[in-house]
Write a protein that holds these residues in place. Sequence first.
Motif, PDB file in Angstrom:
ATOM      1  N   GLY A 271       0.794  -1.226   0.000  1.00 55.76           N
ATOM      2  CA  GLY A 271       0.000   0.000   0.000  1.00 55.76           C
ATOM      3  C   GLY A 271       0.821   1.268   0.000  1.00 55.76           C
ATOM      4  N   ALA A 272       2.162   1.138   0.036  1.00 59.81           N
ATOM      5  CA  ALA A 272       3.041   2.318   0.060  1.00 59.81           C
ATOM      6  C   ALA A 272       3.079   2.973  -1.326  1.00 59.81           C
ATOM      7  CB  ALA A 272       4.442   1.932   0.494  1.00 59.81           C
ATOM      8  N   THR A 273       3.334   4.277  -1.324  1.00 55.85           N
ATOM      9  CA  THR A 273       3.398   5.050  -2.560  1.00 55.85           C
ATOM     10  C   THR A 273       4.808   5.034  -3.133  1.00 55.85           C
ATOM     11  OG1 THR A 273       3.908   7.091  -1.368  1.00 55.85           O
ATOM     12  CG2 THR A 273       1.572   6.598  -1.759  1.00 55.85           C
ATOM     13  N   ALA A 274       4.918   5.526  -4.371  1.00 56.21           N
ATOM     14  CA  ALA A 274       6.226   5.588  -5.033  1.00 56.21           C
ATOM     15  C   ALA A 274       7.234   6.428  -4.243  1.00 56.21           C
ATOM     16  CB  ALA A 274       6.069   6.113  -6.456  1.00 56.21           C
ATOM     17  N   PRO A 275       6.868   7.609  -3.730  1.00 55.45           N
ATOM     18  CA  PRO A 275       7.844   8.358  -2.924  1.00 55.45           C
ATOM     19  C   PRO A 275       8.282   7.606  -1.670  1.00 55.45           C
ATOM     20  CG  PRO A 275       6.064   9.809  -3.616  1.00 55.45           C
ATOM     21  CD  PRO A 275       5.646   8.408  -3.976  1.00 55.45           C
ATOM     22  N   GLU A 293       9.758   5.684 -12.861  1.00 56.64           N
ATOM     23  CA  GLU A 293       9.654   4.929 -14.113  1.00 56.64           C
ATOM     24  C   GLU A 293       9.442   3.472 -13.735  1.00 56.64           C
ATOM     25  OE1 GLU A 293      13.107   4.483 -16.879  1.00 56.64           O
ATOM     26  OE2 GLU A 293      11.947   5.921 -18.072  1.00 56.64           O
ATOM     27  N   VAL A 294       8.278   2.917 -14.068  1.00 57.37           N
ATOM     28  CA  VAL A 294       7.863   1.621 -13.529  1.00 57.37           C
ATOM     29  C   VAL A 294       7.610   0.614 -14.644  1.00 57.37           C
ATOM     30  CG1 VAL A 294       6.155   0.416 -12.107  1.00 57.37           C
ATOM     31  CG2 VAL A 294       6.775   2.786 -11.565  1.00 57.37           C
ATOM     32  N   LEU A 295       8.155  -0.575 -14.465  1.00 56.16           N
ATOM     33  CA  LEU A 295       7.855  -1.721 -15.332  1.00 56.16           C
ATOM     34  C   LEU A 295       7.381  -2.850 -14.430  1.00 56.16           C
ATOM     35  CD1 LEU A 295       7.930  -3.017 -18.178  1.00 56.16           C
ATOM     36  CD2 LEU A 295      10.271  -3.754 -17.678  1.00 56.16           C
ATOM     37  N   SER A 296       6.148  -3.319 -14.638  1.00 54.83           N
ATOM     38  CA  SER A 296       5.639  -4.418 -13.809  1.00 54.83           C
ATOM     39  C   SER A 296       6.405  -5.699 -14.120  1.00 54.83           C
ATOM     40  CB  SER A 296       4.143  -4.629 -14.056  1.00 54.83           C
ATOM     41  OG  SER A 296       3.937  -5.257 -15.317  1.00 54.83           O
ATOM     42  N   TRP A 297       6.393  -6.624 -13.178  1.00 44.16           N
ATOM     43  CA  TRP A 297       7.128  -7.870 -13.386  1.00 44.16           C
ATOM     44  C   TRP A 297       6.546  -8.672 -14.550  1.00 44.16           C
ATOM     45  CZ3 TRP A 297      11.686  -9.507 -12.629  1.00 44.16           C
ATOM     46  CH2 TRP A 297      11.990 -10.853 -12.823  1.00 44.16           C
ATOM     47  N   VAL A 324       2.801   1.275  -5.189  1.00 43.37           N
ATOM     48  CA  VAL A 324       3.763   0.293  -5.702  1.00 43.37           C
ATOM     49  C   VAL A 324       3.195  -1.119  -5.579  1.00 43.37           C
ATOM     50  CG1 VAL A 324       6.093  -0.667  -5.420  1.00 43.37           C
ATOM     51  CG2 VAL A 324       5.709   1.796  -5.153  1.00 43.37           C
ATOM     52  N   GLN A 325       3.392  -1.918  -6.627  1.00 43.38           N
ATOM     53  CA  GLN A 325       2.918  -3.303  -6.654  1.00 43.38           C
ATOM     54  C   GLN A 325       4.099  -4.265  -6.485  1.00 43.38           C
ATOM     55  OE1 GLN A 325      -0.527  -3.847  -6.855  1.00 43.38           O
ATOM     56  NE2 GLN A 325      -0.435  -1.613  -6.622  1.00 43.38           N
ATOM     57  N   ILE A 329       9.573  -3.058 -11.108  1.00 44.95           N
ATOM     58  CA  ILE A 329      10.966  -2.655 -11.321  1.00 44.95           C
ATOM     59  C   ILE A 329      10.941  -1.142 -11.512  1.00 44.95           C
ATOM     60  CG2 ILE A 329      13.057  -3.019 -12.685  1.00 44.95           C
ATOM     61  CD1 ILE A 329      11.583  -5.587 -13.775  1.00 44.95           C
ATOM     62  N   ILE A 330      11.629  -0.415 -10.639  1.00 42.14           N
ATOM     63  CA  ILE A 330      11.454   1.041 -10.592  1.00 42.14           C
ATOM     64  C   ILE A 330      12.788   1.769 -10.751  1.00 42.14           C
ATOM     65  CG2 ILE A 330      10.521   2.966  -9.255  1.00 42.14           C
ATOM     66  CD1 ILE A 330       8.809   1.020  -7.711  1.00 42.14           C
TER      67      ILE A 330
END
Length: 336
Positions: A271-275, A293-297, A324-325, A329-330
């Motif tokens: 449940g946490a955010t990107a920052p 910049e996010v790429l899901s697995w 974030v999931q 990959i960030i």
Amino acid sequence: MKTAIFGFAGSGKTDLFMALAGPEIGMNNRAMVKVPEPRLEPLARLFNPQKVTQTEIEYLDIPGGGGKGQGLGARVLNEIRPYDCLLAVLDGFSGVNDPSEQWQAIEMDLIISDLAVVEKKLERIAMDKKKAKHLVDPKEEELLVKVRELLESEQPVRKEPSLAQAHELRGFCFLSAKPILYAWNVSEDNIGQVKFPEEETGQVHLTVSAKLEREMRELTDPEELQMFMDDLGIKESALDRVISKTYHLLGLITFLTAGEKEVRAWPLKKGATAPEAAGVIHSDLQKGFIRAEVLSWDDFLTYQDFKKAKEQGALRLEGKDYIVQDGDIITFRFNV
């Protein structure tokens, strides 16, 4: 992430600790154990980094723990108090003890210890109120009264997440509020035959054969270990299962960073955010956060290449509100 391993004397907790920590730990009772993360390997093949870094969990093997009818004892209860997660080992192999009775005894010890803390604090609050009402935080008092009611009904604090996670009560480090994993230590012939109590919020159970797992950990040849596991029909080691359950209890997910210098796994609260994820790496990244910049697995598995993923629109730019999931990959963009 810190986990305390404890239990009654003779329950096999040191065998389980050695299975987790490995024989190289020697006589130490504290170990940093790497969290298995298979998703690092394909990223490492792609980037060929200078370093691959796994997440680690600290385990403490706490000696002692009384005998039948004696309780865990104040020393054990005080030693486990600072830890984020508890791993209690129950003796289901010796034939001397009933692991179900040990489970109930540990639960009661945690509850009684917390009840003593609450009653002492409420007595102090009552004295302070006689001196001056401004000395007392009414919200804290209200929450403590609710905790006392819960404990007096012989229920652990973790059963009410609103109380277990209340900011005003954080300093009390209630033992029965902590997530707890019960490891039912049985002989290798009885794995899978244990009837667990029903799982509740913050409490899960699994079976292990700690002695067998310790022997497995001492095998250094991967092929020999695999043959040993195949012969016994074991698909996952105790380490893998304990880590998985610990992550579940602590509400953790894993996000990844990848580059030529390092490929790394990071633990993060679900449940946490990107920052907030950026802050796990360094506080400056959170303060200066611009975009992630996010790429899901799943998308990485589909394209196996960041350039192709970007061309297909799978490599996304996310802002401050992005949740974030697991497996993301960030790459963080920031300005400090």
